[in-house]
Design an enzyme around this catalytic site. Sequence first.
Site: not given
Length: 724
Positions: A418, A447, A449, A471-472, A475, A520
């Site tokens: 992403e 979007l 995973e 991204q994190f 996720y 996050h």
Amino acid sequence: MDRVAIVHENFLRRVAAGDFPVSTSDKKALDRAALEQLYRAQVLSRALDLQSRVMQKEGQGFYTIGSSGHEGMAAVAAALRVDDIAFLHYRDAAFQIARADQAEGQDMLRDMLLSFACSADDPISGGRHKVLGSRPLMIPPQTSTIASHLPKAVGAAHSIGMARRNRPEHAILPRDAIAMCSFGDASANHSTAQGAINAACWTAVQGVPLPLLFVCEDNGIGISTKTPTGWIKASMSARPGLKYFEGDGLDLHAAYAAAKEAADYVRVHRKPAFLHLRTVRLYGHAGADVATSYLPRAEVEADEANDPLLHSARLLVEAGMNADEALEIYRETQDAVAKAAAEVIKRPRLKTASDVMASLVPPKRTCAASNGPSAEVRAETFGSDMAQMDNPQPMSRLINWALHDLMLSHPETMLMGEDVGRKGGVYGVTQKLQGRFGPGRVIDTLLDERSILGLAIGMAHNGFVPMPEIQFLAYLHNAEDQLRGEAATLPFFSDRQWTNPMVLRIAGLGYQKGFGGHFHNDNSLAVLRDIPGIIIACPSAGDDAAMMLREAHRLAREEQRVVVFVEPIALYPMRDLLEAGDGGWMRNYPAPDQRIGLGEVGVTGEGADLAIVSYGNGHYLSQQAAHDLAEQGVAARVIDLRWLAPLPEEALLAAIGDRPVLIVDECRRTGGQAEALMALMAERGVERFARLTAEDSFIATGPAYAATLPSREGILAAARELVG
């Protein structure tokens, strides 16, 4: 009589009497020779199902989910090519048998019995599981996970189009091949299946080639839960970008005609299609399942009356075969299977832990040497960045440059995730890469995973070296089965014949000030640490990150490993170490040929009073605490683990020497890295050791973002207490 015996006796009686089910189609797509060949594949699949139950009762077989009722998949195999990669539903023995008939040197009768017996001679899994699969037949093995193979089928299909423009050294799929994946109607409802189908549609409507055939084998039930009548057609026939076909899997003519039409569409148009195939399920879900315990007997008997073997026998009789000949094929096949089984159960099985674990780590492969790009090409690619390489930079910039060099040196390297392309990543780590290498190599994904990891796994099947980004860290959790159940298990269940190497980059861990709370700032690596066979890397400084990333890529490309590269978000922009403006945490970009090998730890200082062992943000804080300790007369050595799995045990112990050890773990006390390190200290006779960890808590947003995490002051206090 049990249902297995009833179906068997019904077949013998009804064929002898010419009592066949009513035709559901008037198609005549196959000649008699083709019909007979597919019928023989179906009969062998049925005989193997029967024998598996005999073997289980005798304690010689260990898995009895069969293919009875789904034998129409033999026709789908006939409609495809042997070099079309196929990710199969666990009820697709007839598909594999029919595909083997299209190749040379295959003995599916013996091979599948070896799998039933969990024999070490099993040519696909080496005795580790009863799986369908074959390297010569282009069938990667799948276990009984529900729909988890669909995302990688999407990735494999995408790789075929990519390989037309950029063919990897280790590509295996032809330019005009297609990918196929099959699954049940119940599995079609799984979020993984829905995500994969959505990803295929999302890709197709943008005009990106995706030659993929979804095959849904609709028997109307999932274990005991019925699929609503018309549900699959209603939910799949109007998907944008997805062409819908349907056929009767009970009738070989109809099944072949529908499969051929669908496969030809995919091959010609390079777009995905959905083949909805009617089947029945015989005997219940698995060996111990009794269908009449949750279904009316009349419904069970109705499915039995539609036995696909009865339909196939009818078609053969209509084509001129004598009914007695059809019965003789059935009986002879059963006898051959029983005779072979008596020999197969004598073959050796796995016995020791080392036997079982021998396939966890993939084999190394020969790769063409690469001297990297010329100085001119490199200067042209990096542009104005070249002028900054002589100056210290934060971690994010050095990772970005390392990615540039890897993509310059290895054209088969692909990035996906992403926002990795046009935006350049949430933290700018992948900025400029898409502009310099194009959207085909730096892919902005949807979007999802699961789809990101599936794309990577599938592309790795075809020789690419994917570097997906999550991204994190938080996720990852909704997609972790793509690592555990698919990527890590592929060499294990294929006896190292199939691999899907990759470098999964994840921005993670804690210490972000006031941003996002636990979603996050996720400080738990436990979900990764217990996956056998994968490598986990976690750098703490920018130069280490660049050199470790190169090693991670080498491990994937040359040793076919799955590497998870955890990048501490809070250290991406870090410039200073002890005080504002000191620039103590910035580093120079290491030369492109410099790497930090797997298992090498980082060592700072010769202090004999104490060893502080940590990684990531913990290492950064430990360097600060070591400075404070020195001012108080305590000389510490700070050790950076770098590689979290497998643990660099010998290098770590050598660096510790005879010092007391303080373990600083930014992950939680339960399930954190410190647990393994404490156990190692105890097992290897380290006399004094202690740990400082994060609390068993999620992370808060705002001023308390670090309240549950180790701190510079906390490390200082713990060290002082340990050394007295």
